[in-house]
Design an enzyme around this catalytic site. Structure first.
Site, short mmCIF file in Angstrom:
data_model
loop_
_atom_site.label_atom_id
_atom_site.label_comp_id
_atom_site.label_asym_id
_atom_site.label_seq_id
_atom_site.Cartn_x
_atom_site.Cartn_y
_atom_site.Cartn_z
N ASP A 144 0.90 -1.10 0.01
CA ASP A 144 -0.04 0.07 0.20
C ASP A 144 0.70 1.24 -0.21
O ASP A 144 2.02 1.33 -0.05
CB ASP A 144 -0.89 -0.13 1.23
N GLY A 169 14.97 -4.41 5.51
CA GLY A 169 15.80 -5.12 4.71
C GLY A 169 17.36 -5.41 5.27
O GLY A 169 17.44 -5.07 6.51
N GLU A 192 6.30 -1.57 11.81
CA GLU A 192 7.63 -1.83 11.29
C GLU A 192 8.07 -3.12 11.80
O GLU A 192 8.06 -3.51 12.85
CB GLU A 192 8.28 -0.69 12.00
#
Length: 283
Positions: A144, A169, A192
């Site tokens: 999104d 990442g 997160e």
């Protein structure tokens, strides 16, 4: 991909990584690194995959990604309308036309950025978002608005990564695992997930939940505390844990945690379910 071919690529990549910085870089290394990035882009190989119900990270693939940064130079990309990039990694969709998008089978709205070496599955919807090299986004998932999918992150099928959410990442250290979101998960807005955390199948992460490797994950029903993995079909909300008793007259701050409040039920599914009308086909 044939096993012998994969074994040979592994050998070349591992040897090149071990001797990086030397003056000798032959064409075979360039070709092999580029081939690994191409296979990642196509979804033929992955940085991490589930083998015998356990997620395994392939360090040699991460090494190939790192070598691609070492071997390649920054070059301009884009046509300057409205932006031009200057990067070592080209965009996945650079130069694509109608037939390329038809073949790939995903929808990429204005403002979505995908670096080459990221695989995007069929019927994925990318709102204005960013997907980094080495990531893998499964069929039917929505990324999104303003969400980010970090390098090497693995997102399952039919997930919804909500607005502003961050999926961390990892390229270093090599042994570190990427973030993994398994199939049919919902990650709420502004949450997160980072540092190799695994969100197991069917879980629902509420708005504003922050989970890293050291975040305490508390099961409210049992009081059990775990780290790094959210069990399948959990509903998780942000919470705080009281500080331990102490002798100081100055109160210590409470610590943030993630709280499993229940298992996913029909009411939760209705609130977080995938809307098939947004996708071209049912998967």
């Amino acid at each position: 991909m044939k096993q012998m071919h994969k074994t040979e690529m592994m050998r070349i990549i591992n040897d090149a990584y071990a001797t990086r910085g030397s003056e000798v870089i032959d064409d075979n290394i360039h070709v092999t690194v580029d081939r690994v990035i191409e296979l990642l882009d196509e979804g033929e190989i992955r940085v991490a995959e589930k083998i015998n119900d356990q997620w395994q990270t392939h360090e040699w693939v991460k090494k190939a990604i790192l070598l691609s940064f070492y071997l390649n130079s920054n070059t301009p990309s884009g046509d300057g309308i409205p932006f031009t990039w200057y990067d070592k990694v080209p965009l996945k969709t650079a130069g694509w036309g109608q037939s390329d998008f038809d073949y790939a089978g995903f929808r990429s709205v204005p403002g979505s950025i995908i670096r080459r070496g990221a695989h995007i599955g069929k019927n994925v919807i990318l709102m204005p978002s960013f997907v980094n090299i080495g990531a893998n986004v499964g069929d039917g998932t929505m990324i999104d608005t303003w969400a980010t999918v970090g390098s090497c992150a693995q997102i399952g099928q039919r997930c919804h990564i909500s607005g502003g959410a961050g999926i961390g990442g990892v390229l270093e250290p090599l042994q570190a695992n990427p973030v993994i979101i398994e199939d049919n998960c919902f990650v709420g807005a502004r949450s997160e997930i980072a540092e190799g955390v695994i969100i197991e199948e069917g879980s629902v992460i509420s708005m504003g939940v922050f989970i890293g490797a050291s975040t305490k994950i508390v099961d409210r029903a049992t009081g059990a505390i775990t780290y790094g993995r959210v069990p399948a079909y959990s509903v998780v909300v942000p919470g705080v844990l009281p500080c331990a008793s102490h002798d100081s007259a100055v109160p210590l701050p409470h610590l943030a945690c993630a709280v499993i409040i229940k298992k996913v039920d029909e009411k939760t599914r209705m609130k977080t379910g995938i809307n098939d009308l947004l996708r071209d086909d049912n998967i």
